[in-house]
Scaffold this motif. Structure first.
Motif, PDB file in Angstrom:
ATOM      1  N   LEU A 101       0.832  -1.209   0.000  1.00  9.22           N
ATOM      2  CA  LEU A 101       0.000   0.000   0.000  1.00  9.22           C
ATOM      3  C   LEU A 101       0.869   1.262   0.000  1.00  9.22           C
ATOM      4  CD1 LEU A 101      -3.033   0.804   0.145  1.00  9.22           C
ATOM      5  CD2 LEU A 101      -2.801   0.902   2.621  1.00  9.22           C
ATOM      6  N   LEU A 102       1.947   1.238   0.758  1.00 11.54           N
ATOM      7  CA  LEU A 102       2.848   2.397   0.810  1.00 11.54           C
ATOM      8  C   LEU A 102       3.634   2.568  -0.497  1.00 11.54           C
ATOM      9  CD1 LEU A 102       4.240   2.150   4.457  1.00 11.54           C
ATOM     10  CD2 LEU A 102       2.769   3.947   3.537  1.00 11.54           C
ATOM     11  N   ASP A 103       3.908   1.423  -1.172  1.00  9.48           N
ATOM     12  CA  ASP A 103       4.572   1.452  -2.489  1.00  9.48           C
ATOM     13  C   ASP A 103       5.858   2.292  -2.464  1.00  9.48           C
ATOM     14  OD1 ASP A 103       4.885   0.845  -5.173  1.00  9.48           O
ATOM     15  OD2 ASP A 103       3.704   2.579  -5.840  1.00  9.48           O
ATOM     16  N   GLY A 104       6.698   2.017  -1.482  1.00 13.05           N
ATOM     17  CA  GLY A 104       8.001   2.680  -1.417  1.00 13.05           C
ATOM     18  C   GLY A 104       8.012   4.018  -0.707  1.00 13.05           C
TER      19      GLY A 104
ATOM     20  N   ILE B  11       1.513  10.835  15.552  1.00 13.74           N
ATOM     21  CA  ILE B  11       0.548  10.429  14.525  1.00 13.74           C
ATOM     22  C   ILE B  11       1.313  10.124  13.225  1.00 13.74           C
ATOM     23  CG2 ILE B  11      -1.470  11.153  13.173  1.00 13.74           C
ATOM     24  CD1 ILE B  11      -2.036  10.806  16.174  1.00 13.74           C
ATOM     25  N   PRO B  12       1.041   8.980  12.585  1.00 17.42           N
ATOM     26  CA  PRO B  12       1.741   8.646  11.337  1.00 17.42           C
ATOM     27  C   PRO B  12       1.170   9.391  10.127  1.00 17.42           C
ATOM     28  CG  PRO B  12       0.183   6.909  11.883  1.00 17.42           C
ATOM     29  CD  PRO B  12       0.119   7.908  13.007  1.00 17.42           C
ATOM     30  N   ILE B  13       2.050   9.906   9.295  1.00 19.53           N
ATOM     31  CA  ILE B  13       1.643  10.563   8.050  1.00 19.53           C
ATOM     32  C   ILE B  13       2.288   9.796   6.888  1.00 19.53           C
ATOM     33  CG2 ILE B  13       1.520  12.734   6.762  1.00 19.53           C
ATOM     34  CD1 ILE B  13       0.245  12.923   9.513  1.00 19.53           C
ATOM     35  N   PRO B  14       1.512   8.967   6.188  1.00 16.93           N
ATOM     36  CA  PRO B  14       2.110   8.235   5.060  1.00 16.93           C
ATOM     37  C   PRO B  14       2.404   9.179   3.893  1.00 16.93           C
ATOM     38  CG  PRO B  14      -0.249   7.818   5.172  1.00 16.93           C
ATOM     39  CD  PRO B  14       0.098   8.631   6.389  1.00 16.93           C
ATOM     40  N   ALA B  15       3.497   8.919   3.186  1.00 16.78           N
ATOM     41  CA  ALA B  15       3.899   9.718   2.008  1.00 16.78           C
ATOM     42  C   ALA B  15       3.798  11.213   2.278  1.00 16.78           C
ATOM     43  CB  ALA B  15       3.033   9.330   0.813  1.00 16.78           C
ATOM     44  N   PRO B  16       4.518  11.733   3.275  1.00 18.44           N
ATOM     45  CA  PRO B  16       4.376  13.149   3.662  1.00 18.44           C
ATOM     46  C   PRO B  16       4.789  14.124   2.574  1.00 18.44           C
ATOM     47  CG  PRO B  16       6.297  12.178   4.723  1.00 18.44           C
ATOM     48  CD  PRO B  16       5.560  11.051   4.074  1.00 18.44           C
ATOM     49  N   ASN B  17       5.665  13.704   1.664  1.00 13.70           N
ATOM     50  CA  ASN B  17       6.130  14.596   0.605  1.00 13.70           C
ATOM     51  C   ASN B  17       5.316  14.498  -0.673  1.00 13.70           C
ATOM     52  OD1 ASN B  17       8.280  15.501   2.249  1.00 13.70           O
ATOM     53  ND2 ASN B  17       9.439  13.641   1.745  1.00 13.70           N
ATOM     54  N   ASN B  18       4.280  13.675  -0.629  1.00 13.68           N
ATOM     55  CA  ASN B  18       3.404  13.498  -1.794  1.00 13.68           C
ATOM     56  C   ASN B  18       1.957  13.555  -1.305  1.00 13.68           C
ATOM     57  OD1 ASN B  18       1.988  12.696  -4.074  1.00 13.68           O
ATOM     58  ND2 ASN B  18       3.444  11.070  -4.630  1.00 13.68           N
TER      59      ASN B  18
ATOM     60  N   GLU C 231      -0.964  14.074  -2.513  1.00 15.27           N
ATOM     61  CA  GLU C 231      -2.003  13.359  -3.258  1.00 15.27           C
ATOM     62  C   GLU C 231      -1.959  11.862  -2.945  1.00 15.27           C
ATOM     63  OE1 GLU C 231      -3.454  12.634  -7.887  1.00 15.27           O
ATOM     64  OE2 GLU C 231      -2.005  14.237  -7.438  1.00 15.27           O
ATOM     65  N   LYS C 232      -0.754  11.300  -2.942  1.00 17.07           N
ATOM     66  CA  LYS C 232      -0.622   9.880  -2.652  1.00 17.07           C
ATOM     67  C   LYS C 232      -0.937   9.592  -1.182  1.00 17.07           C
ATOM     68  CE  LYS C 232       2.195   5.846  -3.553  1.00 17.07           C
ATOM     69  NZ  LYS C 232       3.415   5.316  -4.216  1.00 17.07           N
ATOM     70  N   SER C 233      -0.548  10.515  -0.309  1.00 19.31           N
ATOM     71  CA  SER C 233      -0.835  10.359   1.121  1.00 19.31           C
ATOM     72  C   SER C 233      -2.329  10.229   1.363  1.00 19.31           C
ATOM     73  CB  SER C 233      -0.290  11.558   1.900  1.00 19.31           C
ATOM     74  OG  SER C 233      -0.599  11.437   3.273  1.00 19.31           O
TER      75      SER C 233
ATOM     76  N   ILE D 185      -3.644   6.839   0.120  1.00 14.93           N
ATOM     77  CA  ILE D 185      -3.349   5.749   1.057  1.00 14.93           C
ATOM     78  C   ILE D 185      -4.305   5.796   2.239  1.00 14.93           C
ATOM     79  CG2 ILE D 185      -1.622   4.867   2.692  1.00 14.93           C
ATOM     80  CD1 ILE D 185       0.537   5.888   0.688  1.00 14.93           C
ATOM     81  N   GLN D 186      -4.496   7.004   2.789  1.00 13.06           N
ATOM     82  CA  GLN D 186      -5.418   7.157   3.916  1.00 13.06           C
ATOM     83  C   GLN D 186      -6.841   6.735   3.529  1.00 13.06           C
ATOM     84  OE1 GLN D 186      -5.127  11.009   6.004  1.00 13.06           O
ATOM     85  NE2 GLN D 186      -3.148  11.302   4.983  1.00 13.06           N
ATOM     86  N   ASN D 187      -7.271   7.156   2.339  1.00  7.31           N
ATOM     87  CA  ASN D 187      -8.617   6.818   1.864  1.00  7.31           C
ATOM     88  C   ASN D 187      -8.814   5.308   1.754  1.00  7.31           C
ATOM     89  OD1 ASN D 187     -10.612   8.851   1.419  1.00  7.31           O
ATOM     90  ND2 ASN D 187      -9.258   9.776  -0.119  1.00  7.31           N
ATOM     91  N   GLU D 188      -7.799   4.609   1.260  1.00  5.21           N
ATOM     92  CA  GLU D 188      -7.906   3.163   1.100  1.00  5.21           C
ATOM     93  C   GLU D 188      -8.009   2.470   2.459  1.00  5.21           C
ATOM     94  OE1 GLU D 188      -8.131  -0.607  -0.699  1.00  5.21           O
ATOM     95  OE2 GLU D 188      -8.624   1.445  -1.305  1.00  5.21           O
ATOM     96  N   ILE D 189      -7.244   2.946   3.413  1.00  7.59           N
ATOM     97  CA  ILE D 189      -7.314   2.378   4.765  1.00  7.59           C
ATOM     98  C   ILE D 189      -8.687   2.638   5.382  1.00  7.59           C
ATOM     99  CG2 ILE D 189      -6.403   2.623   7.123  1.00  7.59           C
ATOM    100  CD1 ILE D 189      -3.632   3.082   5.827  1.00  7.59           C
ATOM    101  N   VAL D 190      -9.181   3.852   5.210  1.00 15.07           N
ATOM    102  CA  VAL D 190     -10.511   4.200   5.735  1.00 15.07           C
ATOM    103  C   VAL D 190     -11.586   3.344   5.071  1.00 15.07           C
ATOM    104  CG1 VAL D 190     -12.276   6.020   5.783  1.00 15.07           C
ATOM    105  CG2 VAL D 190      -9.916   6.542   6.440  1.00 15.07           C
ATOM    106  N   ARG D 191     -11.482   3.164   3.752  1.00 19.24           N
ATOM    107  CA  ARG D 191     -12.482   2.367   3.023  1.00 19.24           C
ATOM    108  C   ARG D 191     -12.557   0.944   3.587  1.00 19.24           C
ATOM    109  NH1 ARG D 191     -12.914  -1.467  -0.432  1.00 19.24           N
ATOM    110  NH2 ARG D 191     -10.653  -1.750  -0.591  1.00 19.24           N
ATOM    111  N   MET D 192     -11.401   0.344   3.829  1.00 21.84           N
ATOM    112  CA  MET D 192     -11.380  -1.031   4.317  1.00 21.84           C
ATOM    113  C   MET D 192     -11.926  -1.140   5.741  1.00 21.84           C
ATOM    114  SD  MET D 192      -7.768  -2.422   2.765  1.00 21.84           S
ATOM    115  CE  MET D 192      -8.104  -4.103   3.275  1.00 21.84           C
TER     116      MET D 192
END
Length: 416
Positions: A8-11, A136-143, A145-147, A150-157
């Motif tokens: 999900l993080l994809d690098g 608090i974790p922030i995925p893909a902080p430098n991107n 849109e991608k952040s 990722i958050q949306n996908e986790i929330v959806r699940m």
């Protein structure tokens, strides 16, 4: 890190920031009990898990995260409607880099940690600096849109699991209402003509009506001076109101027993809590607690089994008719209670034992479907809750930064 989360993080990396840097944390405004309006438009959330009442104004939008400061300190909630936030709870408003529901799931995943930050004082409270510094974790902080993706996908699940649990819980609520309807019908012999099934079951047999005191026998209190044994103690919080079962007990001896630990129990006794009686906190004592001790806060009903079955008495004292009797006969406004003698004055129907057996068998099946954690909907809900907790932990278990090495203060070696 789990392979799914890695995919999900994809690098992308994850940055941890204090909650105070990624969200606004503000307290509500005080509304006193005297200002509450019974039929007010908006719920008022304060220091509890549920609303303290209603009010005609709101100061927070729907879908707001709250964390209790005083009272049930540390409890994380997500309010899906407009509401009034009292001054003893924090409202957490995330910045645009964080999805509201994602932050809520992160906080609920840290619920134990948040509870551990509560200061054990009078009253217990959650200091502002502690919640502000919560990482608090922030995925893909430098991107950005991608952040957000990722958050949306986790929330959806996670929303999928919570929606399923809500649907199952709603279905269970409907089943419980159905069960209560048929329980009261099966115990209402005065209107048996309106219920052909009950007429058929009686098959012309007569039904007597007797007070509980006539169909139960005397019980005994323990003499602590004459025993060195260790007992299991059933106090007023031991019995679940929801499932009518004993959840936990404490071990006591003559030296450690509280003054209320007095009532000796036998298998098949029905115990009924006499404080806040309309909660109908009661259960049937099984073999595990035969010979153990109950609080004097319980009325012990020991059936004369040739007249009334223990389970028959149990279903009679969990009926809506008995609840109405309790409402009419309890005393005390702040701490309502009812005496053992008053409970034993309640009149119950006594059909033949064979009819009692048949009705108890039917009600046991309904009860299993609505209360048992080993079958029916309760089992399904419990399994889904465990599944949700597993995936929430998996999806939010982001890698944390390596701690900086500790400088021991020794001089560094010089290179030649």
């Amino acid at each position: 890190m789990h392979p799914f989360l890695k995919k999900l993080l994809d690098g992308e990396n994850v940055e941890w920031k204090p909650l105070g840097e990624v969200a606004e944390i503000k307290r509500g405004r005080r509304v006193t009990k005297s200002e509450l309006i019974p039929d007010g438009t908006y719920p008022v959330y304060s220091g509890g898990v549920t609303p303290m009442g209603r009010y005609n104004k709101s100061n927070q939008d729907k879908n707001t995260i709250t964390i209790v400061k005083y009272g049930t300190a540390g409890f994380v909630n997500f309010i899906t409607e407009e509401f009034w936030a009292n001054d003893v709870c924090y409202c957490v408003i995330p910045q645009s880099t964080l999805i509201n529901k994602f932050l809520f799931y992160v906080l609920t995943n840290k619920q134990r940690e948040i509870y551990s930050l509560v200061v054990d004082a009078i009253p217990a409270h959650l200091p502002t600096e502690e919640i502000t510094n919560l990482p608090i974790p922030i995925p893909a902080p430098n991107n950005p849109e991608k952040s957000l993706a990722i958050q949306n996908e986790i929330v959806r699940m996670l929303d999928t699991f919570t929606k399923l649990i809500s649907e199952l819980t709603r279905e269970l609520g409907l089943r419980k209402k159905q069960y209560q309807y048929y329980r009261d019908k099966l115990l209402d012999f005065k209107n048996a003509a309106d219920f052909p099934f009950l007429q058929k079951l009686l098959n012309g047999a007569k039904v007597e009506y007797k007070p509980l005191g006539e169909v139960t026998t005397q019980t005994k209190n323990i003499n602590w001076k004459n025993t060195l044994k260790t007992y299991q103690y059933i106090d007023l919080t031991s019995v679940s109101i929801e499932t009518n079962t004993i959840l936990e007990t404490s071990e006591i001896t003559a030296k450690t027993a509280p003054s209320r630990a007095q009532k000796l129990l036998e298998k098949d006794d029905v115990i009924f809590a006499t404080t806040r009686p309309t909660q109908q906190r009661c259960c049937v004592i099984d073999e595990k607690y035969d010979g153990e001790i109950a609080s004097t806060g319980y009325c012990v009903l020991r059936a004369k089994k040739y007249v009334a079955l223990p389970k028959w008495i149990f279903y009679c004292v969990t009926s809506n008719n008995f609840k109405k009797y309790l409402e009419d006969n309890q005393s005390g406004a702040a701490y309502p209670a009812i005496s053992d003698s008053k409970i034993k004055e309640y009149i119950i129907p006594i059909p033949p034992i064979e009819a009692q057996n048949q009705i108890v068998d039917i009600l046991d099946k309904f009860d299993a479907l609505t209360n048992s954690l080993t079958e029916g909907l309760p089992k399904e809900i419990e399994l889904r809750k465990k599944q949700y907790a597993y995936y929430r932990d998996l999806l939010l278990n982001f890698p944390k930064p390596e701690p900086a090495p500790v400088d021991a203060g020794f001089p560094k070696e010089e290179r030649c």
